[in-house]
Scaffold this motif. Sequence first.
Motif, PDB file in Angstrom:
ATOM      1  N   GLN A   1      -7.021   6.256  -0.046  1.00  0.00           N
ATOM      2  CA  GLN A   1      -6.247   5.318   0.786  1.00  0.00           C
ATOM      3  C   GLN A   1      -7.105   4.163   1.296  1.00  0.00           C
ATOM      4  OE1 GLN A   1      -3.428   3.420   1.566  1.00  0.00           O
ATOM      5  NE2 GLN A   1      -2.724   5.501   1.122  1.00  0.00           N
TER       6      GLN A   1
ATOM      7  N   LEU B   1       2.617   6.749   5.145  1.00  0.00           N
ATOM      8  CA  LEU B   1       1.513   7.318   4.349  1.00  0.00           C
ATOM      9  C   LEU B   1       1.173   8.729   4.825  1.00  0.00           C
ATOM     10  CD1 LEU B   1      -0.788   4.164   4.104  1.00  0.00           C
ATOM     11  CD2 LEU B   1       0.683   5.115   2.307  1.00  0.00           C
TER      12      LEU B   1
ATOM     13  N   ARG C   1       0.831  -1.215   0.000  1.00  0.00           N
ATOM     14  CA  ARG C   1       0.000   0.000   0.000  1.00  0.00           C
ATOM     15  C   ARG C   1       0.862   1.260   0.000  1.00  0.00           C
ATOM     16  NH1 ARG C   1      -3.076   1.816   5.393  1.00  0.00           N
ATOM     17  NH2 ARG C   1      -1.456   1.594   6.949  1.00  0.00           N
TER      18      ARG C   1
ATOM     19  N   SER D   1       0.878   3.889  -3.109  1.00  0.00           N
ATOM     20  CA  SER D   1       0.629   5.303  -2.788  1.00  0.00           C
ATOM     21  C   SER D   1       1.748   6.177  -3.331  1.00  0.00           C
ATOM     22  CB  SER D   1       0.505   5.477  -1.271  1.00  0.00           C
ATOM     23  OG  SER D   1      -0.556   4.688  -0.769  1.00  0.00           O
TER      24      SER D   1
END
Length: 206
Positions: free
Chosen positions: A152, A67, A14, A18
């Motif tokens: 997200q 993130l 992830r 991203s």
Amino acid sequence: MILVGQYDSPFVRRVAISMRLLGFAYQHDTRSVFGDFDAMRKVNPLGRIPSLVFADGEVLIDSAAILDWLDEQAGPGRALLPRAGAARRQALRLIALATGAVDKIGAANYERLIRPPERRWPEWIERCLVQFRGAVEELAKTSWPTGGRPDQAAITTACMIAYARLTDPAALPPGRHPSLDALAAHCEALPAFLATSVTDYAVPRG
Ligand SMILES: N[C@@H](CCC(=O)N[C@@H](CS)C(=O)NCC(=O)O)C(=O)O
């Protein structure tokens, strides 16, 4: 920047997706968190992935912290997580369900695949899978985007689906939750997902 960790980790994946969606370049350190445990502990004392290593030596650990930094750099107009209000609370709830689902199916996988057979605890595996299924059923009630740039919550949920299907195909078969199938189909066709997709899962060693 160096992203440490293999893409069969949905937490690493992830972050990688991203970074690609937001336009950050990175080098990829593919050492194994199990096979290269001592080296990994020098990067992150917890011996976990992902980590993001900067040229000046600073190291960000934990996918949520990475993130958060990526969104801060991208600015409110491009960030993948809504900045405030009900939209942010809803996204954080969905992300907690998706990362929790990964934690639970991951725990069941480790118990099933790594622990010596005579020491396995079937009731614990089943408990983890009940928790996994509870989170997945809740995620399936969401109206997911099937076009455009995923946020997200959608990225993390799509990574959870791919990880579950890679490591324990019976846990989340296609057809059980059409809304999740549609989300996965949309996301996995995007270049950022294709560039980080994994088809083989090796039992962690080390
Ligand atoms: N909360 C952490 C979880 C990361 C995590 O669970 N990573 C796994 C790989 S999927 C790991 O490093 N496992 C090895 C271990 O914990 O010993 C994050 O979001 O980065």
